[in-house]
Design a protein around this motif. Structure first.
Motif, PDB file in Angstrom:
ATOM      1  N   GLY A 323       0.827  -1.202   0.000  1.00 31.96           N
ATOM      2  CA  GLY A 323       0.000   0.000   0.000  1.00 31.96           C
ATOM      3  C   GLY A 323       0.858   1.247   0.000  1.00 31.96           C
ATOM      4  N   LEU A 324       0.215   2.386   0.289  1.00 31.25           N
ATOM      5  CA  LEU A 324       0.940   3.655   0.317  1.00 31.25           C
ATOM      6  C   LEU A 324       1.813   3.755   1.567  1.00 31.25           C
ATOM      7  N   GLY A 325       1.340   3.115   2.642  1.00 31.72           N
ATOM      8  CA  GLY A 325       2.099   3.166   3.898  1.00 31.72           C
ATOM      9  C   GLY A 325       2.286   4.583   4.357  1.00 31.72           C
ATOM     10  N   THR A 326       3.513   4.959   4.678  1.00 30.16           N
ATOM     11  CA  THR A 326       3.791   6.299   5.179  1.00 30.16           C
ATOM     12  C   THR A 326       4.221   7.246   4.061  1.00 30.16           C
ATOM     13  N   ALA A 327       4.157   6.773   2.817  1.00 33.36           N
ATOM     14  CA  ALA A 327       4.574   7.586   1.661  1.00 33.36           C
ATOM     15  C   ALA A 327       6.024   8.032   1.776  1.00 33.36           C
ATOM     16  N   ALA A 328       6.835   7.186   2.377  1.00 36.89           N
ATOM     17  CA  ALA A 328       8.268   7.462   2.489  1.00 36.89           C
ATOM     18  C   ALA A 328       8.980   6.618   1.442  1.00 36.89           C
ATOM     19  N   VAL A 329       9.529   7.291   0.444  1.00 37.83           N
ATOM     20  CA  VAL A 329      10.124   6.601  -0.694  1.00 37.83           C
ATOM     21  C   VAL A 329      11.638   6.506  -0.518  1.00 37.83           C
ATOM     22  N   THR A 330      12.168   5.301  -0.640  1.00 38.08           N
ATOM     23  CA  THR A 330      13.619   5.116  -0.593  1.00 38.08           C
ATOM     24  C   THR A 330      14.059   4.459  -1.889  1.00 38.08           C
ATOM     25  N   ILE A 331      15.021   5.092  -2.534  1.00 41.77           N
ATOM     26  CA  ILE A 331      15.494   4.624  -3.838  1.00 41.77           C
ATOM     27  C   ILE A 331      16.819   3.909  -3.670  1.00 41.77           C
ATOM     28  N   PHE A 332      17.007   2.806  -4.373  1.00 39.85           N
ATOM     29  CA  PHE A 332      18.356   2.228  -4.443  1.00 39.85           C
ATOM     30  C   PHE A 332      18.772   2.098  -5.901  1.00 39.85           C
ATOM     31  N   ASP A 333      20.075   2.347  -6.143  1.00 42.59           N
ATOM     32  CA  ASP A 333      20.550   2.443  -7.521  1.00 42.59           C
ATOM     33  C   ASP A 333      20.928   1.070  -8.092  1.00 42.59           C
ATOM     34  N   ASP A 334      21.282   1.088  -9.382  1.00 43.18           N
ATOM     35  CA  ASP A 334      21.513  -0.186 -10.078  1.00 43.18           C
ATOM     36  C   ASP A 334      22.815  -0.875  -9.675  1.00 43.18           C
ATOM     37  N   GLN A 335      23.620  -0.225  -8.824  1.00 41.03           N
ATOM     38  CA  GLN A 335      24.829  -0.884  -8.312  1.00 41.03           C
ATOM     39  C   GLN A 335      24.552  -1.660  -7.032  1.00 41.03           C
ATOM     40  N   THR A 336      23.345  -1.506  -6.519  1.00 39.64           N
ATOM     41  CA  THR A 336      23.012  -2.105  -5.226  1.00 39.64           C
ATOM     42  C   THR A 336      22.510  -3.524  -5.427  1.00 39.64           C
ATOM     43  N   SER A 337      22.934  -4.420  -4.579  1.00 35.04           N
ATOM     44  CA  SER A 337      22.450  -5.792  -4.658  1.00 35.04           C
ATOM     45  C   SER A 337      21.106  -5.903  -3.953  1.00 35.04           C
ATOM     46  N   ILE A 338      20.147  -6.518  -4.619  1.00 32.90           N
ATOM     47  CA  ILE A 338      18.824  -6.705  -4.013  1.00 32.90           C
ATOM     48  C   ILE A 338      18.932  -7.577  -2.761  1.00 32.90           C
ATOM     49  N   VAL A 339      19.941  -8.448  -2.748  1.00 34.73           N
ATOM     50  CA  VAL A 339      20.139  -9.314  -1.576  1.00 34.73           C
ATOM     51  C   VAL A 339      20.521  -8.465  -0.359  1.00 34.73           C
ATOM     52  N   ASP A 340      21.372  -7.468  -0.573  1.00 25.38           N
ATOM     53  CA  ASP A 340      21.757  -6.581   0.529  1.00 25.38           C
ATOM     54  C   ASP A 340      20.565  -5.776   1.036  1.00 25.38           C
ATOM     55  N   VAL A 341      19.745  -5.295   0.102  1.00 20.54           N
ATOM     56  CA  VAL A 341      18.564  -4.519   0.506  1.00 20.54           C
ATOM     57  C   VAL A 341      17.635  -5.402   1.334  1.00 20.54           C
ATOM     58  N   LEU A 342      17.358  -6.599   0.827  1.00 24.77           N
ATOM     59  CA  LEU A 342      16.440  -7.473   1.545  1.00 24.77           C
ATOM     60  C   LEU A 342      17.014  -7.874   2.903  1.00 24.77           C
ATOM     61  N   HIS A 343      18.318  -8.092   2.942  1.00 20.00           N
ATOM     62  CA  HIS A 343      18.949  -8.437   4.216  1.00 20.00           C
ATOM     63  C   HIS A 343      18.737  -7.331   5.243  1.00 20.00           C
ATOM     64  N   ASN A 344      18.911  -6.082   4.801  1.00 16.24           N
ATOM     65  CA  ASN A 344      18.724  -4.961   5.726  1.00 16.24           C
ATOM     66  C   ASN A 344      17.289  -4.925   6.261  1.00 16.24           C
ATOM     67  N   LEU A 345      16.321  -5.148   5.368  1.00 18.28           N
ATOM     68  CA  LEU A 345      14.912  -5.094   5.788  1.00 18.28           C
ATOM     69  C   LEU A 345      14.587  -6.241   6.739  1.00 18.28           C
ATOM     70  N   CYS A 346      15.076  -7.439   6.411  1.00 18.79           N
ATOM     71  CA  CYS A 346      14.799  -8.598   7.271  1.00 18.79           C
ATOM     72  C   CYS A 346      15.424  -8.419   8.653  1.00 18.79           C
ATOM     73  N   ARG A 347      16.615  -7.834   8.671  1.00 21.44           N
ATOM     74  CA  ARG A 347      17.291  -7.610   9.953  1.00 21.44           C
ATOM     75  C   ARG A 347      16.466  -6.658  10.818  1.00 21.44           C
ATOM     76  N   PHE A 348      15.909  -5.638  10.168  1.00 18.65           N
ATOM     77  CA  PHE A 348      15.068  -4.695  10.912  1.00 18.65           C
ATOM     78  C   PHE A 348      13.894  -5.410  11.571  1.00 18.65           C
ATOM     79  N   PHE A 349      13.163  -6.198  10.778  1.00 22.04           N
ATOM     80  CA  PHE A 349      11.951  -6.813  11.332  1.00 22.04           C
ATOM     81  C   PHE A 349      12.276  -7.883  12.367  1.00 22.04           C
ATOM     82  N   ALA A 350      13.369  -8.618  12.176  1.00 21.05           N
ATOM     83  CA  ALA A 350      13.747  -9.617  13.179  1.00 21.05           C
ATOM     84  C   ALA A 350      14.109  -8.915  14.492  1.00 21.05           C
TER      85      ALA A 350
END
Lengths: 444, 185
Positions: A323-350
């Motif tokens: 959904g829209l959530g808090t309308a806080a947009v975070t962009i990551f560029d094409d040099q960023t690994s999706i695995v690193d992004v997902l790892h950061n998010l999973c670490r937050f929720f754990a």
């Protein structure tokens, strides 16, 4: 489209934007004075309901409708809890409002309290907003001195006390019943609903929980009227019978790999692409975007090819983000690994799962472990399917947890895998590329 | 990464004597009128005690419980839910430096910053320097993402700690600044 003139942020950056004198010089508290003298509580509730204002905290529930759920003719006390816990990662819109224009929020608090007949309001603010907490306390003290709080406000029969209550650095306190438990001095474990807070909330009394940005909007709806509010934003999507429309202005936070991270106020419905390119100054270092989080970590991850969605309450859902959530947009560029992004998010929720419901407590922990092993280059072929399966099964939607924050933990995982599967699969084969990944922080 | 073993070993510190200073007790009592239940003063009371003593000793938990008509276990239950409060064996330094590790900051280099802060201070994450001036903490999103990578000193944000030299400067400033933790309530 003509240039949009900010309303919520219009005073921010001016000298004296924080004090009561400056606020009054800009016409502040005139609306409150008129409303208290001319309108009944029902009329205020109806006007907010008619405006179509939906809560800015993440879920987008219609604000006026929420207010009508209070029991009719209740003898009181009724409480207003202001949810300034704002812990959704990448979100800081309420911080800016409270730090720079606390009286605007306070006027909204007083108006909402009048509408719902609350005589006590608690301003729950996360510990990390120390500066905002002090600005709000100062604004409250000034308002008491000016007769805008306390007994018989502006000579009417309406009385209201507002107290600041500090959190202690826990994400779960942003869930409205977790917030209420925390306010009551207990561990912030969300409650099973129903009963909803409007029936039985803080101290077992009817309670409304609203977000500061929502309350700031109330001031302008009462000042400028329903037609003005509805002239901004997006009407309901005819293809989605459950869409109640996305009216009014919205504060969008932009962060991550952009040239100009910051906050911007726009009519609801700006596209993600316009937000990044026009208001965020484009992707940094002349690179291209790979993807984005459209509204705080919980909403999921979308690829650059989906940046044309409108950021209103309906838009992110059309590409199967939460959904829209808090309308806080975070962009990551094409040099960023999706695995690193997902790892950061999973670490937050754990880290932030409150531990009450087993599927979330264990699920977030295992999702992190699996993503960690993928990231180290030790992933297994079945890992992506296991991750998707776990992510699909934790949350209020599959019916396995008490609160929706578990859904928010699952959504980034399933969207990442569904939308970036080829990259995960190739990572499983090759392992991490040296030198480009984020370094792992130490375990807490 | 190994750390020079210089962080405070709390078991070697003398115990903090009770009871609570009168002014803290009075501030706790003054908050009671704000809420219809005494238990609601738990978090504000914990903040007041930790701001002053840099931890919440067991005897202070009992004293808070006594003021609020609770069992000490109820106060401890709330206190231990928030990783924020420390007991006497793990007390805080005069200042707390938080380094954000969530997405917006991580995308701009925060993970290596936390490591750098740890190296400059000579303590692991969660540890306190041997002179008792600084405790290092990691933080999940501080809500300062427009100034990523962001840190926080006590409860005030510091924006744009964008490289090693800025972190070095920040740590230097912290170690040499007079202690003055912000007040809880």
């Amino acid at each position: 489209m003509a240039t949009y003139e900010p309303v919520l942020l219009r005073r921010i950056g001016r000298p004296e934007c924080q004090g009561i004198e400056g606020y009054r010089a800009d016409g502040g508290y005139k609306t409150l004075e008129r409303v208290l003298k001319e309108l009944t509580s029902e009329q205020v509730t109806n006007q907010v309901k008619d405006s179509g204002l939906r809560g800015r905290g993440g879920a987008g529930f219609p604000t006026g409708l929420k207010w009508t759920f209070l029991p009719k003719g209740h003898p009181g006390p009724i409480y207003l809890c202001v949810n300034c816990d704002e812990s959704e990662p990448c979100t800081f819109n309420n911080r800016v409002l409270v730090e720079k224009d606390p009286h605007q929020v306070l006027e909204g608090i007083i108006l909402a309290s009048y509408a719902i007949r609350a005589t006590t309001a608690y301003f729950y603010i996360r510990y990390e907003y120390g500066h905002g907490m002090r600005q709000m306390q100062k604004a409250i003290d000034e308002a008491y001195s000016a007769g805008l709080l306390g007994k018989n406000i502006l000579g009417t029969t309406f009385s209201l006390d507002v107290f600041v209550h500090r959190g202690a650095a826990a994400y779960i306190c942003g869930e409205e019943t977790g917030l209420i438990e925390s306010l009551e001095g207990k561990r912030a474990w969300p409650r099973i609903k129903p009963p909803f807070p409007a029936i039985e909330g803080a101290f077992r009394k009817p309670t409304i929980v609203n977000n500061p940005e929502t309350l700031a909007n109330v001031v302008h709806i009462m000042e400028r009227g329903v037609d003005w509010f509805k002239s901004i934003g997006v009407p309901p999507d005819p293809k989605n019978p459950r869409d109640a429309g996305s009216y009014g202005p919205k504060l969008y936070c932009i962060s991550g790999h952009v040239n100009k991270p910051g906050i911007v106020e726009l009519p609801m419905g700006v596209t993600l692409r316009e937000l990044v390119e026009k208001h965020g100054g484009g992707v940094w270092k002349g690179r291209k975007a790979k993807g984005a989080i459209p509204g705080g970590n919980s909403m999921g991850i979308i690829p650059e090819s989906e940046f044309d969605i409108p950021l209103d309450f309906n838009g992110p859902g059309t590409v199967k983000a939460l959904g829209l959530g808090t309308a806080a947009v975070t962009i990551f560029d094409d040099q960023t690994s999706i695995v690193d992004v997902l790892h950061n998010l999973c670490r937050f929720f754990a880290h932030e799962s409150c531990g009450q419901c087993t599927p979330c407590r264990e699920g977030t922990g295992w999702m992190l472990k699996i993503v960690e092993r993928i990231r180290r280059g030790q992933g297994r072929r079945e890992d992506l399917d296991i991750l998707e399966e776990v992510a699909d099964r934790i949350g209020i939607m599959p019916g396995t947890t008490i609160c929706g924050l578990a859904d928010g933990a699952g959504w980034p995982v399933k969207t990442a895998i569904r939308k970036f599967r080829p990259e995960f699969e190739s990572y499983l084969k090759t392992g991490p590329r040296q030198g480009v990944r984020l370094q792992m922080a130490q375990a807490h | 990464m190994s750390h020079p073993d210089t962080h405070v070993r709390n078991r070697d510190l003398p115990p903090i004597p009770g009871p609570l200073p009168v002014e803290i007790r009075e501030r706790i009592f003054s908050l009671l009128r704000r809420y219809p239940s005494k238990q609601a003063v738990t978090l504000p009371a914990l903040h007041l005690v930790q701001d002053k003593l840099r931890c919440v000793p067991r005897w202070a938990v009992e004293e808070i419980a006594d003021i609020l008509d609770l069992s000490p276990a109820e106060v401890h239950d709330t206190m231990s839910f928030y990783g924020f409060f420390r007991d006497e064996s793990d007390r805080l330094g005069a200042r707390r430096l938080w380094v954000c590790r969530s997405l917006a900051c991580a995308l701009r280099g925060a993970d290596s910053l936390l490591e750098k802060a740890s190296e400059f201070l000579g303590v692991p994450v969660g540890g306190t320097t041997s002179d008792g001036t600084v405790t290092l903490e990691l933080a999940e999103c501080l809500g300062a993402c427009e100034g990523a990578p962001a840190c926080m000193i006590d409860d005030e944000h510091v924006h744009d700690i964008s490289d090693e030299s800025r972190m070095r400067e920040l740590v230097h400033r912290l170690r040499n600044a007079p202690a003055g933790p912000a007040s809880g309530q």
